[in-house]
Design an enzyme around this catalytic site. Structure first.
Site, mmCIF file in Angstrom:
data_model
loop_
_atom_site.group_PDB
_atom_site.id
_atom_site.type_symbol
_atom_site.label_atom_id
_atom_site.label_comp_id
_atom_site.label_asym_id
_atom_site.label_seq_id
_atom_site.Cartn_x
_atom_site.Cartn_y
_atom_site.Cartn_z
ATOM 1 N N LYS A 10 0.996 -1.236 -0.079
ATOM 2 C CA LYS A 10 -0.057 -0.104 -0.013
ATOM 3 C C LYS A 10 0.677 0.985 -0.007
ATOM 4 C CE LYS A 10 -3.785 -2.476 2.440
ATOM 5 N NZ LYS A 10 -4.979 -2.238 3.659
ATOM 6 N N PHE A 58 -15.280 4.163 7.821
ATOM 7 C CA PHE A 58 -14.003 4.507 7.338
ATOM 8 C C PHE A 58 -13.618 4.312 5.926
ATOM 9 C CE2 PHE A 58 -13.821 0.127 9.098
ATOM 10 C CZ PHE A 58 -13.425 -0.477 7.733
ATOM 11 N N HIS A 124 -2.038 -5.271 1.570
ATOM 12 C CA HIS A 124 -2.974 -6.048 1.248
ATOM 13 C C HIS A 124 -2.994 -7.513 0.816
ATOM 14 C CE1 HIS A 124 -7.163 -7.105 -0.022
ATOM 15 N NE2 HIS A 124 -6.599 -7.654 -1.137
HETATM 16 N N1 UDP Z 1 -9.656 -0.742 7.829
HETATM 17 C C1 UDP Z 1 -9.579 0.183 8.690
HETATM 18 N N2 UDP Z 1 -10.400 0.298 9.862
HETATM 19 C C2 UDP Z 1 -11.054 -0.900 10.280
HETATM 20 C C3 UDP Z 1 -11.167 -1.963 9.337
HETATM 21 C C4 UDP Z 1 -10.256 -1.926 8.312
HETATM 22 O O1 UDP Z 1 -8.751 1.219 8.336
HETATM 23 O O2 UDP Z 1 -11.478 -0.860 11.334
HETATM 24 C C5 UDP Z 1 -8.776 -0.850 6.660
HETATM 25 C C6 UDP Z 1 -7.381 -1.430 6.426
HETATM 26 O O3 UDP Z 1 -6.748 -0.768 5.566
HETATM 27 C C7 UDP Z 1 -7.732 -2.968 6.145
HETATM 28 C C8 UDP Z 1 -8.805 -2.650 4.923
HETATM 29 O O4 UDP Z 1 -9.632 -1.556 5.389
HETATM 30 O O5 UDP Z 1 -6.660 -3.530 5.464
HETATM 31 C C9 UDP Z 1 -9.642 -3.760 4.712
HETATM 32 O O6 UDP Z 1 -10.546 -4.233 5.539
HETATM 33 P P1 UDP Z 1 -10.492 -5.874 6.002
HETATM 34 O O7 UDP Z 1 -11.534 -5.838 7.104
HETATM 35 O O8 UDP Z 1 -10.818 -6.559 4.483
HETATM 36 O O9 UDP Z 1 -9.072 -6.380 6.301
HETATM 37 P P2 UDP Z 1 -7.920 -7.246 5.616
HETATM 38 O O10 UDP Z 1 -8.506 -8.156 4.657
HETATM 39 O O11 UDP Z 1 -6.970 -5.991 4.948
HETATM 40 O O12 UDP Z 1 -7.172 -7.656 6.774
HETATM 41 MG MG MG Z 2 -10.243 -7.948 3.293
#
Ligand code: UDP
Ligand code: MG
Length: 165
Positions: A10, A58, A124
């Protein structure tokens, strides 16, 4: 099971010169890199990538983050391929919340939560096979991946395309 997974380094990772560190950590998986690209992320791509989170409070900040508004306007996109690729990569990434992630994971080592509450978690990685297919098809065209991952078709291009002069 042989799988493929989409990885994004990222904008915070690029801004902090962490590309090498992240790739070194990922090499512990012994998976194959089958595609790589530097991408300037459009709002359309950002919205499609994170479409399942569009109702989250968010979401707007997340779009700005992945588009590079807080860091550099680029991400490094990669496809890793091999035995249990999805779980192996997710394990090295660590938990979503960088403050709760295992301290030796990529997110635990290099991530942070900003004072605004945005997770800057460096990387990611696709969460499951369905997400991986959707995400890989969003970020890469078949000709830019060196193995055949999904069925393809050939189309005659109707729209003009830029080529080297
Ligand atoms: N994210 C955030 N706050 C939260 C949850 C998620 O800023 O409370 C952002 C974070 O960058 C995360 C992305 O949203 O990597 C995607 O969320 P997801 O729940 O899919 O998590 P990941 O698969 O990336 O672990
Ligand atoms: Mg995810």
């Amino acid at each position: 099971m042989i799988q493929q997974t989409l990885i994004l380094i990222k904008p915070d990772g690029l801004k902090k010169s962490l590309t090498g560190n992240v790739l070194t950590r990922l090499s512990e998986t012994k998976l194959d890199i089958v595609a790589a690209s530097i991408v300037k992320v459009s709002r359309d791509l950002a919205e499609k990538h994170y479409m399942s989170l569009k109702d989250k409070p968010f979401f707007d900040d997340l779009l700005k983050y992945i588009m590079g508004e807080y860091h550099k306007k680029k991400v490094m996109a990669l496809v890793y391929w091999g035995e249990d690729a999805i779980q192996k990569v997710r394990a090295i990434c660590g938990s979503t919340n960088p403050e709760e992630a295992d301290p030796v994971s990529i997110r635990g080592s290099y991530g942070r939560i900003t004072t605004k509450g945005v997770y800057e978690n460096v990387i990611h990685a696709s969460a499951n096979e369905q997400d991986a297919e959707r995400e890989i098809k969003l970020w890469f065209q078949p000709d830019n991946i060196i193995v055949d991952l999904y069925p393809t078709k050939t189309v005659k291009e109707a729209t003009p395309r830029r080529v080297w002069a």
